[in-house]
Structures are given as C-alpha cells and as structure tokens.
Design an enzyme around this catalytic site. Structure first.
Site, PDB file in Angstrom:
ATOM      1  CD  GLU A   4       0.277  -1.845   8.005  1.00 23.33           C
ATOM      2  OE1 GLU A   4      -0.390  -1.420   8.868  1.00 23.33           O
ATOM      3  OE2 GLU A   4       1.185  -1.385   7.074  1.00 23.33           O
TER       4      GLU A   4
ATOM      5  CE  LYS B  48       3.369  -6.225   3.675  1.00 25.22           C
ATOM      6  NZ  LYS B  48       3.028  -4.926   4.381  1.00 25.22           N
TER       7      LYS B  48
ATOM      8  CG  ASP C 114       0.198  -3.963   2.208  1.00 28.71           C
ATOM      9  OD1 ASP C 114       0.230  -5.156   2.642  1.00 28.71           O
ATOM     10  OD2 ASP C 114       1.347  -3.146   2.164  1.00 28.71           O
TER      11      ASP C 114
ATOM     12  CD  GLU D  16       7.866  -0.330   7.647  1.00 27.91           C
ATOM     13  OE1 GLU D  16       6.890  -0.924   7.273  1.00 27.91           O
ATOM     14  OE2 GLU D  16       7.855   0.371   7.343  1.00 27.91           O
TER      15      GLU D  16
ATOM     16  CG  ASP E  67      -0.190  -0.580   2.802  1.00 25.70           C
ATOM     17  OD1 ASP E  67       1.117  -0.113   2.905  1.00 25.70           O
ATOM     18  OD2 ASP E  67      -1.198  -0.032   3.996  1.00 25.70           O
ATOM     19  CB  SER E  68       4.709   1.443   0.000  1.00 21.68           C
ATOM     20  OG  SER E  68       5.099   0.538  -0.783  1.00 21.68           O
TER      21      SER E  68
HETATM   22  O1  KIV Z   1       3.631  -0.789   1.390  1.00 19.02           O
HETATM   23  C1  KIV Z   1       4.606  -1.919   1.819  1.00 19.02           C
HETATM   24  O2  KIV Z   1       5.458  -1.023   1.129  1.00 19.02           O
HETATM   25  C2  KIV Z   1       4.955  -2.727   2.340  1.00 19.02           C
HETATM   26  C3  KIV Z   1       6.806  -3.011   3.015  1.00 19.02           C
HETATM   27  C4  KIV Z   1       7.154  -1.244   3.391  1.00 19.02           C
HETATM   28  C5  KIV Z   1       7.081  -3.958   4.042  1.00 19.02           C
HETATM   29  O3  KIV Z   1       4.559  -2.644   3.240  1.00 19.02           O
END
Ligand code: KIV
Length: 277
Positions: free
Chosen positions: A121, A119, A89, A187, A50-51
């Site tokens: 969190e 993924k 994510d 992280e 989600d970056s």
């Molecule tokens: O969203 C992302 O890029 C991440 C990485 C920083 C692991 O979760």
C-alpha cells in the site's frame, strides 16, 4: 475461452490484457478450498489480502495480522491455484521500517509461500521501496487510493482523490508505475478519475470501488458472494448469498441430528464389509 488466454497467468499476460482491452478478473482468497474453486472458474488473479484480518480472524481492521499468518494462508492459496497469478499483501509492520525490511518480507512471501507477487500500500512515498523490491526480482502490485492500513491517518473508510486530491492520486499512480509495479489497485476512487488513471498509466489498473473504467476488478470474495454477516460496502454487488445458504444448511443439520434422522442406516457402518464403500 473468455478473459486472459494463458495456462498460467504471469505479469506479461496482465500487461497484454491491458493492451488488448481484456478485463482482468480478481478475487481475494485465503485458503486452498476457495483458491481451487476460483482458479477453476478462470479468475485471473487471486489476492491473499490482509483483509484476512477481518474475514478470517474476525478483527476490526487489517492492522493486526502478522507476516507469519499471511504466509500460512498464502502457502495454501499458491499451492491450490494452478493458473491464477497469486499475489500476497505485505501486512502492516512488515515493510515500513526500511527498504531492507520490505525486501526481506517480500522474499519470505516468495520463498515460504510460493506466491508470484507481493502487494504494497502507498503511492509516491512508497515508490523507492517498490523499486527495491522489483530490483530484487519480485513483481509488485501497488495499492493506492483508499489504503486500509492507513485507515486512522485517512480518517476512516472514505473515498480518495476527490477535488484537489485528484492530482495527488495521478502522481501516486505515475510514481508506482515508474517504480516498476506490474499492476496497481485503485480502491474507492471516483470512477472518472480511475478511468483517467487507467488511460494515463502504462500498467494495468485493478479497481475496487473505482468504477468500470479500470483494466480489471477485484472484490473481497466473502462480500461478493454474501458470506459476511454485516453490510457490505456500496460498491459491492452480491453475486450469491452463501451466508444464508450456510445458515440454512447448519440449521437443517442440527434439526436432523436432534431428531435422530441423521445418520440413517445407509450413512452408518454395519457388520458386513460390503457396506463400507
Ligand atoms: O486486503 C484486501 O483484500 C485488499 C483488496 C481490498 C484489494 O487489499
């Protein structure tokens, strides 16, 4: 051949890599172009993170990106990667309301985007949700330590697990592993603590700002290869300077268009079909 020896990386290869001490390589990817290149380079795991909210959409945090936006990008990455294990994510707002919502969002990512895993969190508090998603037949990568979706609750971009907080991080790692996560991202965790988590949990750890003692490493690709214009976090190493190369290329292109030197005759069509190739 270096790294994981597999035609298509699957959860069992991640587990084998940990058992054999083979480092897992991972990068983010948000499009078909980079996915194909990183896949050809032998990167084991591609994360549609989600970056993308920051990197692709230019937002200040990861909070605004939607599940639909993630699905569009994940479909491109999953379609282009032939070998890598593709993970997407679950974005903020797509899983917190209930386990049913988390399973429904995960199912959409698997069905509509074709990824291999999701993924999520969160640690101890997210373990029951991880269990529900895993029970639905969907591999889950957990993400603990600094979790960007909780940046406001965590008081900003700060290292997690120092001092008394170490026990909490160890408990998070144990809980997500116990819940069935196939790997866990750590992280911004002190290197010694990350190494201890890696030694204690049965599933592979993938570090970002967590030192060399993890089972694998992940970076946001634009940070690693120098495409972002701002300052990268201190745990990032710049393996290339693509931003500078791109800037120079764009300037040269503009200069040549303005000077009338592009396109040349060889780059233009003439009357004869001979020159069409
Ligand atoms: O969203 C992302 O890029 C991440 C990485 C920083 C692991 O979760």
């Amino acid at each position: 051949m270096h790294g994981i020896d597999a035609r298509r990386v699957r959860t069992r290869h991640l587990a084998q890599a940990k058992a054999q001490g083979t480092k897992i390589t991972a990068l983010t990817s948000y499009d078909a172009l980079t996915a194909a290149i990183f896949d050809e380079a032998g990167i084991d795991l591609l994360l549609v993170g989600d970056s993308a909210a920051n990197v692709v959409l230019g937002q200040d945090s990861t909070l605004g990106i939607t599940l639909d936006e993630m699905i569009t990008m994940a479909r491109a990455v999953a379609g282009a990667a032939k070998r890598a294990f593709v993970v997407c994510d679950l974005p903020f707002g797509s899983y917190e309301e209930s386990d049913a919502q988390a399973v429904a969002s995960s199912v959409r990512l698997m069905k509509e985007a074709g990824v291999a895993a999701v993924k999520i969190e969160g640690g101890v508090e997210m373990a029951p949700t991880i269990r529900r998603i895993v029970d639905a037949g969907i591999p889950v990568v957990a993400h603990i330590g600094y979790t960007p979706q909780s940046e406001h609750a965590l008081g900003g971009h700060v290292v997690q697990g120092r001092g008394d907080a170490a026990e909490r991080l160890l408990a998070d790692a144990a809980a997500v592993a116990e819940a069935g996560a196939c790997a866990v991202v750590l992280e911004m965790v002190p290197a010694e603590l990350a190494a201890r988590v890696t030694a204690e949990v049965a599933v592979p750890t993938i570090g970002i700002g967590a030192g060399a003692g993890c089972d694998g490493q992940i970076l946001v690709w634009t940070d690693a290869f120098g495409l972002g214009r701002g300052r990268a976090p201190r745990f990032v190493r710049r393996f290339a300077q693509l931003g500078e190369d791109l800037l120079a290329a764009a300037r040269t292109y503009a200069d040549e268009v303005e000077a009338g030197t592009f396109p040349a005759a060889a780059e233009s069509f003439g009357d004869s079909k001979e020159r069409d190739k």
